[in-house]
Design an enzyme around this catalytic site. Structure first.
Site, PDB file in Angstrom:
ATOM      1  N   ASP A  27      40.287 -16.483  50.951  1.00  0.00           N
ATOM      2  CA  ASP A  27      41.324 -16.629  51.973  1.00  0.00           C
ATOM      3  C   ASP A  27      42.042 -15.299  52.136  1.00  0.00           C
ATOM      4  OD1 ASP A  27      40.699 -19.277  52.532  1.00  0.00           O
ATOM      5  OD2 ASP A  27      41.980 -20.030  50.931  1.00  0.00           O
TER       6      ASP A  27
ATOM      7  N   ASP B  38      33.668 -22.950  55.587  1.00  0.00           N
ATOM      8  CA  ASP B  38      34.638 -24.057  55.664  1.00  0.00           C
ATOM      9  C   ASP B  38      35.391 -24.001  56.995  1.00  0.00           C
ATOM     10  OD1 ASP B  38      36.575 -26.001  55.041  1.00  0.00           O
ATOM     11  OD2 ASP B  38      37.733 -24.646  53.765  1.00  0.00           O
ATOM     12  N   LEU B  39      34.745 -24.500  58.058  1.00  0.00           N
ATOM     13  CA  LEU B  39      35.395 -24.470  59.378  1.00  0.00           C
ATOM     14  C   LEU B  39      35.896 -25.848  59.798  1.00  0.00           C
ATOM     15  CD1 LEU B  39      33.064 -21.952  61.268  1.00  0.00           C
ATOM     16  CD2 LEU B  39      35.195 -21.500  60.044  1.00  0.00           C
ATOM     17  N   LYS B  40      35.595 -26.871  59.026  1.00  0.00           N
ATOM     18  CA  LYS B  40      36.122 -28.241  59.247  1.00  0.00           C
ATOM     19  C   LYS B  40      36.030 -28.665  60.713  1.00  0.00           C
ATOM     20  CE  LYS B  40      39.550 -28.047  55.490  1.00  0.00           C
ATOM     21  NZ  LYS B  40      39.567 -26.623  55.120  1.00  0.00           N
TER      22      LYS B  40
ATOM     23  N   ASP C  19      35.373 -32.590  66.664  1.00  0.00           N
ATOM     24  CA  ASP C  19      35.358 -32.577  68.134  1.00  0.00           C
ATOM     25  C   ASP C  19      34.446 -33.712  68.586  1.00  0.00           C
ATOM     26  OD1 ASP C  19      35.467 -31.721  70.879  1.00  0.00           O
ATOM     27  OD2 ASP C  19      35.770 -29.665  70.210  1.00  0.00           O
TER      28      ASP C  19
ATOM     29  N   THR D  67      29.607 -31.627  71.191  1.00  0.00           N
ATOM     30  CA  THR D  67      30.127 -30.278  70.897  1.00  0.00           C
ATOM     31  C   THR D  67      29.864 -29.899  69.443  1.00  0.00           C
ATOM     32  OG1 THR D  67      31.820 -30.596  72.569  1.00  0.00           O
ATOM     33  CG2 THR D  67      32.253 -28.894  70.944  1.00  0.00           C
TER      34      THR D  67
ATOM     35  N   THR E  47      43.823 -32.034  50.652  1.00  0.00           N
ATOM     36  CA  THR E  47      44.542 -32.106  49.372  1.00  0.00           C
ATOM     37  C   THR E  47      46.028 -31.769  49.530  1.00  0.00           C
ATOM     38  OG1 THR E  47      43.482 -29.971  48.977  1.00  0.00           O
ATOM     39  CG2 THR E  47      42.687 -31.822  47.705  1.00  0.00           C
TER      40      THR E  47
ATOM     41  N   GLY F 271      41.325 -21.135  45.160  1.00  0.00           N
ATOM     42  CA  GLY F 271      41.822 -20.022  45.955  1.00  0.00           C
ATOM     43  C   GLY F 271      42.867 -19.238  45.197  1.00  0.00           C
ATOM     44  N   ARG F 272      44.130 -19.570  45.485  1.00  0.00           N
ATOM     45  CA  ARG F 272      45.230 -18.740  45.001  1.00  0.00           C
ATOM     46  C   ARG F 272      45.317 -18.583  43.486  1.00  0.00           C
ATOM     47  NH1 ARG F 272      49.073 -21.765  49.174  1.00  0.00           N
ATOM     48  NH2 ARG F 272      47.361 -23.235  48.829  1.00  0.00           N
TER      49      ARG F 272
HETATM   50  O1  C5P Z   1      44.667 -21.500  47.316  1.00  0.00           O
HETATM   51  P1  C5P Z   1      44.093 -22.854  47.098  1.00  0.00           P
HETATM   52  O2  C5P Z   1      43.338 -23.003  45.793  1.00  0.00           O
HETATM   53  O3  C5P Z   1      45.072 -23.980  47.340  1.00  0.00           O
HETATM   54  O4  C5P Z   1      42.975 -22.957  48.245  1.00  0.00           O
HETATM   55  C1  C5P Z   1      42.254 -24.115  48.513  1.00  0.00           C
HETATM   56  C2  C5P Z   1      41.227 -23.830  49.552  1.00  0.00           C
HETATM   57  O5  C5P Z   1      40.494 -25.028  49.798  1.00  0.00           O
HETATM   58  C3  C5P Z   1      41.782 -23.363  50.894  1.00  0.00           C
HETATM   59  O6  C5P Z   1      40.871 -22.408  51.405  1.00  0.00           O
HETATM   60  C4  C5P Z   1      41.762 -24.608  51.759  1.00  0.00           C
HETATM   61  O7  C5P Z   1      41.496 -24.318  53.109  1.00  0.00           O
HETATM   62  C5  C5P Z   1      40.607 -25.384  51.168  1.00  0.00           C
HETATM   63  N1  C5P Z   1      40.655 -26.833  51.322  1.00  0.00           N
HETATM   64  C6  C5P Z   1      41.669 -27.607  50.817  1.00  0.00           C
HETATM   65  N2  C5P Z   1      41.668 -28.977  50.994  1.00  0.00           N
HETATM   66  C7  C5P Z   1      40.669 -29.556  51.644  1.00  0.00           C
HETATM   67  C8  C5P Z   1      39.629 -28.771  52.165  1.00  0.00           C
HETATM   68  C9  C5P Z   1      39.648 -27.402  51.960  1.00  0.00           C
HETATM   69  O8  C5P Z   1      42.574 -27.093  50.186  1.00  0.00           O
HETATM   70  N3  C5P Z   1      40.624 -30.858  51.761  1.00  0.00           N
END
Ligand code: C5P
Length: 234
Positions: free
Chosen positions: A10, A58-60, A63, A67, A121, A212-213
């Site tokens: 991210d 991860d573009l979720k 639509d 499409t 989440t 992520g973080r």
């Molecule tokens: O920084 P963190 O660990 O919270 O990042 C979680 C990653 O997972 C983000 O890129 C977020 O877009 C993705 N994500 C999520 N919950 C979902 C689907 C994807 O947090 N249900």
């Protein structure tokens, strides 16, 4: 079975991505989300694949079926390993996503795995009931969405690790569960609400965790990666 530890890239652009990747071991399983894909486009996927990484794009998508089918046909040509849609788009949309992926997968390559987002989440039960008007608890809503995803031909779902046992109960143990919302005990929760540690995710039976973080915002990402990898692999 190797269960992936997926790192969410991210970051704003390719430069920041390279800064982060050079500190980490390789090859990795990485997740490219909207921010990086919208800023750098398909070229960044090509670069990551050339460097030997596995990629979850991860573009979720969410639509109308036609499409989504056409968009998935394009994404399949990128040679990514996992793509996703929102289950809330419905079973026709999910089935169309799979058709599009099959049509776009180059001969001799594997079709990208297709997974469905159940409930983000960052969503908690109060939001589910008061904002989305879903009159069910989180486990009920997530397991219902997981069943729909399976019926529509998806390979798995995205959820919190907290719901993995009930998903397995309804959809079987081989239905893939990809679980973000991972934090070490001392980490900041940020905008996530349904969080677990890597160790808890392993015990709950997640197939893959997305982090992520906890890695990317750590003072030393490589050290954080190692701690998380050890907890995850057990
Ligand atoms: O920084 P963190 O660990 O919270 O990042 C979680 C990653 O997972 C983000 O890129 C977020 O877009 C993705 N994500 C999520 N919950 C979902 C689907 C994807 O947090 N249900």
């Amino acid at each position: 079975m190797i269960r992936p530890l997926i790192i969410a890239l991210d970051v704003e652009n390719r430069e920041n991505m390279q800064e982060l990747l050079k500190t980490l071991p390789k090859p990795l399983f990485v997740k490219v989300g909207m921010e990086l894909f919208y800023s750098e486009g398909p070229a960044v996927i090509e670069q990551l694949k050339d460097e030997g990484h596995q990629v979850f794009l991860d573009l979720k998508l969410h639509d109308i079926p036609n499409t989504v089918k056409r968009a998935m046909r394009q994404l399949a040509t990128l040679g990514v390993d996992i793509v996703n849609v929102h289950v809330a788009g419905g079973t026709n949309m999910m089935a169309a996503a799979r058709e599009g992926l099959e049509a776009g997968t180059v001969d001799g390559r594997n079709r990208p795995k297709l997974i469905g987002v159940t409930q983000l989440t960052s969503t908690n039960e109060a939001m589910l009931q008061k904002e989305l008007l879903i009159q069910s608890n989180m486990n009920g809503a997530v397991s219902h969405y997981a069943r729909l995803a399976k019926e529509a031909g998806l390979d798995g779902v995205v959820s919190s690790a907290q719901e993995v046992p009930i998903i397995h109960e309804h959809c079987g143990p081989s239905f893939l569960t990809v679980t973000p919302g991972i934090r070490l005990k001392e980490d900041d929760k940020g905008d996530q609400t349904r969080i677990v540690t890597p160790e808890e995710a392993r015990t709950l039976g997640s197939w893959a965790i997305v982090v992520g973080r906890s890695i990317t915002a750590a003072p030393e990402p490589a050290a954080a990666y190692e701690i998380i990898r050890k907890q995850w692999e057990g």
